[in-house]
Write a protein that holds these residues in place. Structure first.
Motif, PDB file in Angstrom:
ATOM      1  N   THR A   1       6.548   2.100   2.350  1.00 17.02           N
ATOM      2  CA  THR A   1       7.581   2.646   3.237  1.00 17.02           C
ATOM      3  C   THR A   1       7.619   1.935   4.586  1.00 17.02           C
ATOM      4  OG1 THR A   1       6.128   4.331   4.182  1.00 17.02           O
ATOM      5  CG2 THR A   1       7.329   4.933   2.187  1.00 17.02           C
ATOM      6  N   GLY A   2       6.902   0.841   4.717  1.00 24.10           N
ATOM      7  CA  GLY A   2       6.947   0.072   5.966  1.00 24.10           C
ATOM      8  C   GLY A   2       5.827   0.383   6.924  1.00 24.10           C
ATOM      9  N   MET A   3       5.059   1.413   6.608  1.00 25.31           N
ATOM     10  CA  MET A   3       4.061   1.892   7.556  1.00 25.31           C
ATOM     11  C   MET A   3       2.872   0.936   7.704  1.00 25.31           C
ATOM     12  SD  MET A   3       0.952   3.744   7.281  1.00 25.31           S
ATOM     13  CE  MET A   3       0.898   4.885   5.928  1.00 25.31           C
ATOM     14  N   CYS A   4       2.428   0.316   6.607  1.00 25.66           N
ATOM     15  CA  CYS A   4       1.145  -0.409   6.689  1.00 25.66           C
ATOM     16  C   CYS A   4       1.280  -1.899   6.976  1.00 25.66           C
ATOM     17  CB  CYS A   4       0.322  -0.186   5.428  1.00 25.66           C
ATOM     18  SG  CYS A   4       0.723  -1.304   4.077  1.00 25.66           S
ATOM     19  N   GLY A   5       2.418  -2.490   6.651  1.00 26.33           N
ATOM     20  CA  GLY A   5       2.598  -3.914   6.945  1.00 26.33           C
ATOM     21  C   GLY A   5       1.814  -4.846   6.030  1.00 26.33           C
ATOM     22  N   GLY A   6       1.273  -4.337   4.948  1.00 26.70           N
ATOM     23  CA  GLY A   6       0.484  -5.174   4.040  1.00 26.70           C
ATOM     24  C   GLY A   6       1.318  -6.185   3.274  1.00 26.70           C
TER      25      GLY A   6
ATOM     26  N   PHE B   1       8.785  -7.420   6.045  1.00 26.55           N
ATOM     27  CA  PHE B   1       8.037  -6.505   5.194  1.00 26.55           C
ATOM     28  C   PHE B   1       8.821  -6.354   3.886  1.00 26.55           C
ATOM     29  CE2 PHE B   1       6.531  -4.337   9.332  1.00 26.55           C
ATOM     30  CZ  PHE B   1       5.572  -5.307   9.508  1.00 26.55           C
TER      31      PHE B   1
ATOM     32  N   ASN C   1      10.611   3.167  12.238  1.00 23.86           N
ATOM     33  CA  ASN C   1      10.861   2.872  10.830  1.00 23.86           C
ATOM     34  C   ASN C   1      12.347   3.106  10.523  1.00 23.86           C
ATOM     35  OD1 ASN C   1      10.950   2.833   7.998  1.00 23.86           O
ATOM     36  ND2 ASN C   1       8.832   3.562   7.873  1.00 23.86           N
TER      37      ASN C   1
ATOM     38  N   VAL D   1      10.485  -2.739   3.040  1.00 25.77           N
ATOM     39  CA  VAL D   1      11.691  -2.223   3.704  1.00 25.77           C
ATOM     40  C   VAL D   1      12.774  -3.285   3.871  1.00 25.77           C
ATOM     41  CG1 VAL D   1      10.737  -0.225   4.908  1.00 25.77           C
ATOM     42  CG2 VAL D   1      10.615  -2.449   5.992  1.00 25.77           C
TER      43      VAL D   1
ATOM     44  N   ASN E   1      -2.730   0.059  10.360  1.00 27.14           N
ATOM     45  CA  ASN E   1      -2.389   1.100   9.380  1.00 27.14           C
ATOM     46  C   ASN E   1      -2.817   0.733   7.968  1.00 27.14           C
ATOM     47  OD1 ASN E   1      -1.383   3.038  11.051  1.00 27.14           O
ATOM     48  ND2 ASN E   1       0.766   2.574  10.669  1.00 27.14           N
ATOM     49  N   GLU E   2      -2.735  -0.545   7.621  1.00 25.90           N
ATOM     50  CA  GLU E   2      -3.168  -0.911   6.270  1.00 25.90           C
ATOM     51  C   GLU E   2      -4.681  -0.711   6.132  1.00 25.90           C
ATOM     52  OE1 GLU E   2      -2.470  -4.924   4.799  1.00 25.90           O
ATOM     53  OE2 GLU E   2      -3.558  -4.465   2.965  1.00 25.90           O
TER      54      GLU E   2
ATOM     55  N   ALA F   1      -2.871  -5.232   9.502  1.00 27.80           N
ATOM     56  CA  ALA F   1      -2.297  -4.323  10.492  1.00 27.80           C
ATOM     57  C   ALA F   1      -3.180  -3.076  10.433  1.00 27.80           C
ATOM     58  CB  ALA F   1      -0.862  -3.986  10.141  1.00 27.80           C
TER      59      ALA F   1
ATOM     60  N   MET G   1       4.231  -6.675  15.187  1.00 24.07           N
ATOM     61  CA  MET G   1       3.489  -7.896  14.896  1.00 24.07           C
ATOM     62  C   MET G   1       3.106  -8.584  16.213  1.00 24.07           C
ATOM     63  SD  MET G   1       3.346  -7.444  11.758  1.00 24.07           S
ATOM     64  CE  MET G   1       2.354  -8.866  11.322  1.00 24.07           C
TER      65      MET G   1
ATOM     66  N   ILE H   1       0.821  -1.216   0.000  1.00 22.21           N
ATOM     67  CA  ILE H   1       0.000   0.000   0.000  1.00 22.21           C
ATOM     68  C   ILE H   1       0.853   1.263   0.000  1.00 22.21           C
ATOM     69  CG2 ILE H   1      -1.955   1.212   1.059  1.00 22.21           C
ATOM     70  CD1 ILE H   1      -2.490  -1.709   0.254  1.00 22.21           C
TER      71      ILE H   1
ATOM     72  N   GLY I   1       6.161   4.455  12.070  1.00 21.18           N
ATOM     73  CA  GLY I   1       6.771   3.418  11.253  1.00 21.18           C
ATOM     74  C   GLY I   1       6.118   2.073  11.257  1.00 21.18           C
ATOM     75  N   LEU I   2       6.889   1.048  11.485  1.00 20.37           N
ATOM     76  CA  LEU I   2       6.443  -0.312  11.210  1.00 20.37           C
ATOM     77  C   LEU I   2       5.428  -0.823  12.224  1.00 20.37           C
ATOM     78  CD1 LEU I   2       9.992  -1.884  10.651  1.00 20.37           C
ATOM     79  CD2 LEU I   2       8.694  -0.438   9.105  1.00 20.37           C
ATOM     80  N   PRO I   3       4.412  -1.565  11.764  1.00 16.98           N
ATOM     81  CA  PRO I   3       3.476  -2.166  12.715  1.00 16.98           C
ATOM     82  C   PRO I   3       4.189  -3.214  13.573  1.00 16.98           C
ATOM     83  CG  PRO I   3       2.685  -2.398  10.442  1.00 16.98           C
ATOM     84  CD  PRO I   3       4.074  -1.883  10.369  1.00 16.98           C
TER      85      PRO I   3
ATOM     86  N   ALA J   1       6.498  11.724   2.309  1.00 14.27           N
ATOM     87  CA  ALA J   1       6.689  10.474   1.555  1.00 14.27           C
ATOM     88  C   ALA J   1       5.421  10.043   0.819  1.00 14.27           C
ATOM     89  CB  ALA J   1       7.140   9.360   2.487  1.00 14.27           C
TER      90      ALA J   1
ATOM     91  N   ARG K   1       3.693  -8.168   4.112  1.00 19.02           N
ATOM     92  CA  ARG K   1       4.490  -9.091   4.914  1.00 19.02           C
ATOM     93  C   ARG K   1       4.563 -10.487   4.300  1.00 19.02           C
ATOM     94  NH1 ARG K   1      -0.260  -7.803   7.620  1.00 19.02           N
ATOM     95  NH2 ARG K   1      -1.419  -9.587   8.444  1.00 19.02           N
TER      96      ARG K   1
ATOM     97  N   LEU L   1      13.792   3.276   7.642  1.00 17.41           N
ATOM     98  CA  LEU L   1      14.013   3.753   6.282  1.00 17.41           C
ATOM     99  C   LEU L   1      14.887   5.015   6.222  1.00 17.41           C
ATOM    100  CD1 LEU L   1      11.193   3.317   3.817  1.00 17.41           C
ATOM    101  CD2 LEU L   1      12.468   5.411   3.729  1.00 17.41           C
TER     102      LEU L   1
END
Lengths: 282, 469
Positions: free
Chosen positions: A220-225, A236, B405, A239, B264-265, B262, B249, A217, B245-247, B180, A227, B407
């Motif tokens: 940039t690593g934010m959503c985790g979709g 992910f 994150n 990233v 955010n998605e 997650a 898990m 999505i 940043g990253l979710p 971004a 994986r 990045l």
């Protein structure tokens, strides 16, 4: 806005598109991708950067137009523009001089393979490139890859070009012959193809790298979709990848997640097709 | 209207109730739940403020809004002055008036709250900010500051970045924000649903910054498109506010099944990409009858209420502690309950159960009981043996939090990080690289909009000082 400077059809539903994106052209490395969104309200799509010209400030994308969104992207004419292109994203390919390497591409994966072959060739590797498709109509970039490789082998399922069969055929022969066995294998293509390659190189212990294309999505690593299960860990792809050690990737899990929106996609396709059919009927 | 009331008269006024859309109606759409105060309600509520000397409310506000002053102006029905005061302290008042946890900040310290109800400071802030948006002609024009000739790059267009940009522009520095994503607002846009914060509010707040001369460049990923060393060479100072940043898990079986999101998605698909909102949206989203959301924060509330609006018949919060420990805003919990969300408390997920073809079929849970307090000061949940049960669910959403994150930080080796990968910054936001400041979630880990804004404000002051050295 990112201007389209060229847009050619390489094969059925497969376009090569060159865009003006100076910052990305300067920053990108082999193996990286961009997130593309055609216009307001459209989906964000991850696309591999096939090539770049930092001086001209352009990047090249190879786009397989199979979904509603990619179809709209490739419909953008030369002189038109794409609203959002963000990148380069993902880790760059780890390039070293292995000596003998095999690069295996299937369908549109061949386009993703192109920047890898180019970078591997620049690093002095002796490359055997094996590309394949359903028929000659789906074999792309043969001349370009041939120029960078010591050997170029082509396979088609119907035998209309090269040898009849799958890319795994010639790869198997290479591995079996100690005089040609590759030190590393790069494979990009449909999930079943990458899985088959991984299974062939596991036993002989040949380092094998695949480039994955999960649902993504933001990139940039934010959503985790995006994986994927790699070894015992959830990674992910945006990233940590998109390239991973093929022997650790859970291809079945990846393949399954890629079908998440099959029903929703089919409904949207039906809607688009229907409109076109209606237009034609008029 | 008069504001010359005696304390006794002020004390006699009861706290206002925010008009809301009826729960059964709003749980089917994305209209803003809180409808805003009427002018009469706003002035009467403002008159409840005792204008006390102690100004506890200001101490409770991470950005130090001059609360008694703007409320005094409102109580006297002088909206231009109220707006002026607010705008002077807070770059995003219409946002703060909607999403700040006032009950634990300004309102928690209000003298009137000691006996009865605190002044509804958040509602009043929203009222004044909304009035200002609708009456630009009524405002005293902000004079363009003398340009200082200095330039600042701001990384991230979320609450910390927007706040810092506003403060720096006001000092006459040339500010460029790099974002971004393809649109502005950061978490305000992709994370917070429209029923809490309409996109129009973000657009208007961002427009104010643009009018102040702030440049915003979307689709630029710092760490990838450009690096911190590059920014450092092109700008006189840099402020990093790129978010959490990253979710995180769950590390339980089945969390990569189809139908597991997650937070955010899920939120990004709906909020940023308009999935499920319009028939012709090109971004798909799964819609199921039973949706289980794991977590107890505002993000979990946003997910579960969104799922409800997308048609879930059973939208459930699964939280391992009790409601008392839930970090979500009291108002969000109340709204969620009114909208028919089920709260399954003292329950921890232990696995996600698949169907034969790889979809989610249930969330396997275990009942918990609360033991002694842990490091966070909250009572630690402990599993009750033999209490496992399956909660049927077609979608499971993980809303337990995020981690740093890598990045940006991966391409800035001189930036000192802590063991969690967050950027180390001093009280004023300065990092290990001279001239590079940082704030918001990338420094403090997942927190609130207002804390990020507080960081932005403090860092802007420090950057201004740095540039004038």
């Amino acid at each position: 806005m990112f201007e389209v400077v060229s847009n050619e059809i390489l094969a059925e539903n497969l376009h090569k598109m060159v865009l003006v994106a100076p910052r990305i052209a300067r920053a990108r490395k082999a193996g990286q991708f961009v997130m593309v969104r055609l216009a307001q309200g459209e989906e964000r799509i991850p696309l591999t950067i096939g090539d770049a010209d930092p001086e001209a400030g352009t990047i090249t994308l190879f786009i397989q137009a199979i979904g509603a969104s990619t179809r709209k992207i490739v419909d953008t004419p030369v002189g038109g523009s794409i609203r959002d292109v963000a990148g380069p994203l993902g880790k760059e390919t780890h390039i070293t001089n292995w000596g003998r390497v095999a690069c295996v591409g299937g369908g549109v994966g061949t386009a993703v393979l192109f920047p890898l072959v180019k970078a591997l060739a620049e690093a002095g590797n002796e490359i055997t490139t094996i590309i394949g498709g359903r028929s000659s109509r789906y074999v792309i970039l043969a001349d370009e890859l041939g120029a960078l490789s010591k050997n170029l082998l082509i396979t088609t399922e119907d035998g209309s070009l090269g040898s009849k069969g799958f890319v795994t055929g010639p790869l198997g022969e290479m591995i079996a012959d100690p005089a040609c066995a590759p030190k590393a294998v790069f494979a990009v293509g449909p999930v079943p193809m990458m899985k088959a390659v991984a299974n062939m190189t596991r036993e002989p212990g040949i380092e094998t790298i695949v480039s994955l294309n999960p649902i993504m999505i933001d990139g940039t690593g934010m959503c985790g979709g995006c994986r994927v299960q790699v070894g015992s860990e959830t990674k992910f792809a945006c990233v940590d990848g998109p390239e991973f050690d093929a022997h650790l990737v859970d291809f079945d899990g990846l393949s399954d997640r890629l079908t998440s929106y099959r029903k929703e996609e089919a409904q949207r396709h039906a809607a688009t097709d229907c409109k076109i059919a209606k237009e034609v009927a008029k | 209207m008069s504001n010359d009331l005696s304390p006794k008269e002020r004390m006699a006024i009861e706290r206002v109730h925010m008009p809301e859309l009826p729960a059964d109606e709003r749980s089917k759409n994305f209209e803003e739940v809180n409808q805003g105060l009427t002018p009469e309600q706003a002035v009467a509520e403002a008159q409840r403020c005792l204008q006390c000397k102690s100004r506890n409310c200001v101490a409770g506000c991470p950005v130090g809004v001059s609360i008694p002053e703007f409320i005094d102006a409102l109580a006297s029905d002088d909206l231009p002055r109220a707006a002026q005061v607010l705008r002077g302290d807070n770059a995003l008042p219409a946002v703060c008036g909607r999403v700040c946890p006032q009950e634990t900040q300004c309102e928690a310290l209000c003298v009137r709250g000691k006996k009865g109800d605190a002044v509804a400071i958040g509602y009043l802030e929203r009222y004044v900010a909304d009035w200002a948006m609708q009456h630009p002609e009524g405002l005293i024009a902000i004079e363009a500051p003398e340009p200082t000739g200095k330039s600042v790059a701001v990384v991230g267009c979320g609450p910390a970045g927007l706040t810092a940009a506003g403060e720096l522009a006001r000092q006459g520095h040339k500010v460029t924000i790099f974002e971004a994503l393809h649109d502005t607002g950061g978490v305000l846009r992709y994370g917070i649903p429209e029923f809490r914060l309409p996109k129009e509010i973000i657009d208007r707040e961002v427009a104010v910054l643009s009018r102040m001369g702030v440049t915003i460049e979307c689709n630029v990923i710092i760490g990838k498109t450009l690096t911190i060393p590059q920014l450092r060479s092109e700008f006189d100072a840099v402020f990093i506010a790129n978010g959490a940043g990253l979710p995180t898990m769950l590390n339980i079986m089945g969390e990569n099944l189809k139908g597991v999101y997650a937070a955010n998605e899920f939120l990004t698909r709906v909020n940023l990409m308009e999935a499920g909102r319009r028939a012709d949206s090109s971004t798909p989203i799964l819609q199921r009858d039973e949706v289980a959301v794991i977590g107890g924060g505002n993000t979990a509330m946003d997910c579960v209420r969104t799922a409800r609006r997308l048609g879930a018949k059973r939208a459930m919060i699964v939280y391992r502690r009790s409601e008392t420990e839930m970090p979500a805003r009291v108002e969000e919990i109340k709204h969620a309950k009114e909208e028919g969300v089920e709260f399954i408390m003292l329950t921890a997920p232990i696995a996600i159960v698949p169907t034969e073809d790889g979809w989610v079929s249930a969330l396997r849970c275990q009942k918990m009981e609360l033991g002694p307090a842990d490091d966070s000061g909250r009572r630690r949940p402990q599993a009750i043996e033999g209490s496992e049960f399956d909660l049927p669910a077609g979608i499971v959403i993980n809303a337990v939090g995020t981690s740093a994150n890598p990045l940006l930080t991966a391409t800035a080796p001189d930036l000192t990080l802590n063991k969690w990968g967050n950027i180390v910054a001093d009280e004023e936001g300065e990092t290990s690289i001279p001239g590079v400041f940082a704030g918001g979630d990338i420094v403090r880990g997942g927190a609130t909009v207002i804390l990020a804004m507080g960081d932005g404000k403090r860092a802007a002051a420090a950057i201004d000082k740095y540039l004038k050295r």
